[in-house]
Design a protein around this motif. Structure first.
Motif, mmCIF file in Angstrom:
data_model
loop_
_atom_site.group_PDB
_atom_site.id
_atom_site.type_symbol
_atom_site.label_atom_id
_atom_site.label_comp_id
_atom_site.label_asym_id
_atom_site.label_seq_id
_atom_site.Cartn_x
_atom_site.Cartn_y
_atom_site.Cartn_z
ATOM 1 N N ILE A 1 25.846 -43.345 41.843
ATOM 2 C CA ILE A 1 24.564 -43.391 41.145
ATOM 3 C C ILE A 1 23.934 -44.772 41.255
ATOM 4 C CG2 ILE A 1 23.547 -43.366 38.839
ATOM 5 C CD1 ILE A 1 23.841 -40.623 39.895
ATOM 6 N N GLU A 2 24.749 -45.818 41.271
ATOM 7 C CA GLU A 2 24.211 -47.171 41.308
ATOM 8 C C GLU A 2 23.508 -47.479 42.619
ATOM 9 O OE1 GLU A 2 27.479 -49.685 40.501
ATOM 10 O OE2 GLU A 2 27.716 -49.054 38.406
ATOM 11 N N ASP A 3 23.986 -46.923 43.721
ATOM 12 C CA ASP A 3 23.366 -47.131 45.023
ATOM 13 C C ASP A 3 22.235 -46.126 45.198
ATOM 14 O OD1 ASP A 3 22.657 -47.692 47.581
ATOM 15 O OD2 ASP A 3 24.634 -47.402 48.471
ATOM 16 N N GLU A 4 21.017 -46.624 45.288
ATOM 17 C CA GLU A 4 19.859 -45.725 45.332
ATOM 18 C C GLU A 4 19.851 -44.853 46.584
ATOM 19 O OE1 GLU A 4 14.979 -45.980 44.949
ATOM 20 O OE2 GLU A 4 16.211 -47.793 44.786
ATOM 21 N N MET A 5 20.165 -45.432 47.723
ATOM 22 C CA MET A 5 20.160 -44.659 48.964
ATOM 23 C C MET A 5 21.249 -43.594 48.951
ATOM 24 S SD MET A 5 17.669 -45.670 50.860
ATOM 25 C CE MET A 5 18.175 -44.929 52.398
ATOM 26 N N GLN A 6 22.423 -43.942 48.513
ATOM 27 C CA GLN A 6 23.515 -42.974 48.467
ATOM 28 C C GLN A 6 23.236 -41.882 47.452
ATOM 29 O OE1 GLN A 6 27.289 -44.817 47.788
ATOM 30 N NE2 GLN A 6 28.479 -42.979 48.289
ATOM 31 N N ARG A 7 22.631 -42.262 46.337
ATOM 32 C CA ARG A 7 22.289 -41.251 45.335
ATOM 33 C C ARG A 7 21.262 -40.257 45.871
ATOM 34 N NH1 ARG A 7 19.069 -43.592 40.554
ATOM 35 N NH2 ARG A 7 17.472 -43.463 42.170
ATOM 36 N N GLU A 8 20.266 -40.756 46.615
ATOM 37 C CA GLU A 8 19.251 -39.859 47.175
ATOM 38 C C GLU A 8 19.868 -38.911 48.198
ATOM 39 O OE1 GLU A 8 15.818 -37.926 47.633
ATOM 40 O OE2 GLU A 8 16.282 -39.438 46.097
ATOM 41 N N HIS A 9 20.819 -39.402 48.990
ATOM 42 C CA HIS A 9 21.505 -38.520 49.941
ATOM 43 C C HIS A 9 22.282 -37.423 49.217
ATOM 44 C CE1 HIS A 9 20.256 -40.669 53.420
ATOM 45 N NE2 HIS A 9 21.008 -41.744 53.207
ATOM 46 N N MET A 10 22.943 -37.790 48.138
ATOM 47 C CA MET A 10 23.693 -36.802 47.369
ATOM 48 C C MET A 10 22.760 -35.804 46.692
ATOM 49 S SD MET A 10 26.814 -37.532 47.958
ATOM 50 C CE MET A 10 27.580 -36.444 46.785
ATOM 51 N N GLU A 11 21.619 -36.283 46.203
ATOM 52 C CA GLU A 11 20.655 -35.372 45.568
ATOM 53 C C GLU A 11 20.087 -34.390 46.598
ATOM 54 O OE1 GLU A 11 20.252 -34.896 42.607
ATOM 55 O OE2 GLU A 11 20.473 -36.728 41.425
ATOM 56 N N THR A 12 19.794 -34.879 47.803
ATOM 57 C CA THR A 12 19.287 -33.991 48.855
ATOM 58 C C THR A 12 20.324 -32.945 49.228
ATOM 59 O OG1 THR A 12 17.952 -35.819 49.696
ATOM 60 C CG2 THR A 12 18.249 -33.929 51.147
ATOM 61 N N THR A 13 21.588 -33.345 49.287
ATOM 62 C CA THR A 13 22.659 -32.384 49.575
ATOM 63 C C THR A 13 22.753 -31.338 48.471
ATOM 64 O OG1 THR A 13 23.878 -34.126 50.730
ATOM 65 C CG2 THR A 13 25.108 -32.168 50.091
ATOM 66 N N CYS A 14 22.625 -31.770 47.224
ATOM 67 C CA CYS A 14 22.651 -30.812 46.112
ATOM 68 C C CYS A 14 21.455 -29.871 46.162
ATOM 69 C CB CYS A 14 22.687 -31.559 44.789
ATOM 70 S SG CYS A 14 24.240 -32.420 44.453
ATOM 71 N N ASP A 15 20.290 -30.366 46.586
ATOM 72 C CA ASP A 15 19.128 -29.494 46.735
ATOM 73 C C ASP A 15 19.388 -28.410 47.773
ATOM 74 O OD1 ASP A 15 17.792 -31.019 44.869
ATOM 75 O OD2 ASP A 15 16.758 -32.251 46.354
ATOM 76 N N PHE A 16 20.025 -28.790 48.873
ATOM 77 C CA PHE A 16 20.336 -27.802 49.914
ATOM 78 C C PHE A 16 21.353 -26.780 49.413
ATOM 79 C CE2 PHE A 16 23.415 -26.666 53.269
ATOM 80 C CZ PHE A 16 22.604 -25.836 54.020
#
Length: 247
Positions: free
Chosen positions: A186-201
């Motif tokens: 969660i602290e890393d913005e780029m990594q969090r966005e990648h994880m959120e995109t994966t969850c969206d898929f």
């Protein structure tokens, strides 16, 4: 007489100088007021205001420091309705929620096309382009694999666009808030966005119809359909007929 007038004038000037020195803030040093007569009068010490804290700022201009209302980061917004709230809520959008539920169940290509159309520039393309592309992937997936497994690869990007556009909380962030197991990501913005995109898929792949309906309800509560954008019309009336009066 002239001598008495001069004495009165000198006395008056001396009183004015004393009053000016007593009221002048420039004659105060470290909380001590100095007069011209040599005596000092103690006053309350002057306490300087506390230094303002320095806050860090993100690239978007948002404060990220904690401990102050001004410095606190802006939290995520919640989705207007849950993923499995198929009929929405019993509010003024009830009829729209029923329409979304029917479209998602019978014609998901139409629902996805209208969602993409409401997003506008966030998801480039027209209603026809999105609807036809979704329909082709829908029929190919059902024909070859027996279920709609190809269309989610195309439609999940709309969920990510809605989440970014309205600053909504994603599934990954909600999971971390409930169990606190992914704090480092969660602290890393780029990594969090990648994880959120994966969850969206994954959400579109496993709960595709429910995801489309949730996105449709969210957009109908926040974005007007492009066809209903009212444009102000200025009507210019011709001047009334004028006649010359006789004198």
């Amino acid at each position: 007489m002239a001598g008495e007038d001069n004495n009165r004038e000198a006395h008056r000037c001396g009183d004015d100088e004393d009053h000016h020195e007593e009221s002048s803030p420039l004659l105060q040093v470290n909380g001590t007021k100095i007069s011209s007569k040599g005596d000092t009068t103690k006053t309350a010490p002057i306490v300087p205001p506390p230094a303002a804290e320095e806050y860090g700022w993100t690239a978007d201009g948002l404060p990220v420091s904690d401990g102050s209302v001004i410095g606190e980061p802006i939290g995520r917004n919640q989705w207007n309705s849950g993923l499995f709230s198929c009929l929405g809520r019993n509010d003024e959008f009830c009829s729209s929620d029923l329409e979304v539920c029917l479209l998602g169940s019978v014609a998901p290509c139409v629902l996805y096309g209208t969602n993409a159309e409401r997003l506008g520039s966030a998801v480039p393309g027209t209603f026809t382009n999105h609807c036809l592309t979704y329909s082709g992937l829908y029929f190919i997936g059902n024909s070859l694999f027996g279920w709609n497994c190809l269309a989610p690869w195309f439609s999940y990007s709309s969920r990510s666009a809605i989440r970014r556009k309205f600053n909504l909380e994603g599934s990954f962030e909600a999971m971390n808030r409930s169990c606190g197991c992914c704090g480092s990501c969660i602290e890393d913005e780029m990594q969090r966005e990648h994880m959120e995109t994966t969850c969206d898929f994954v959400t579109h792949l496993l709960c595709h119809t429910c995801a489309l309906c949730q996105e449709g309800r969210e957009l109908r509560r926040k974005v007007l359909h492009p066809g209903f954008n009212a444009h102000s019309t200025v009507v210019v009336l011709p001047p009334s007929e004028q006649t010359m009066g006789r004198k």
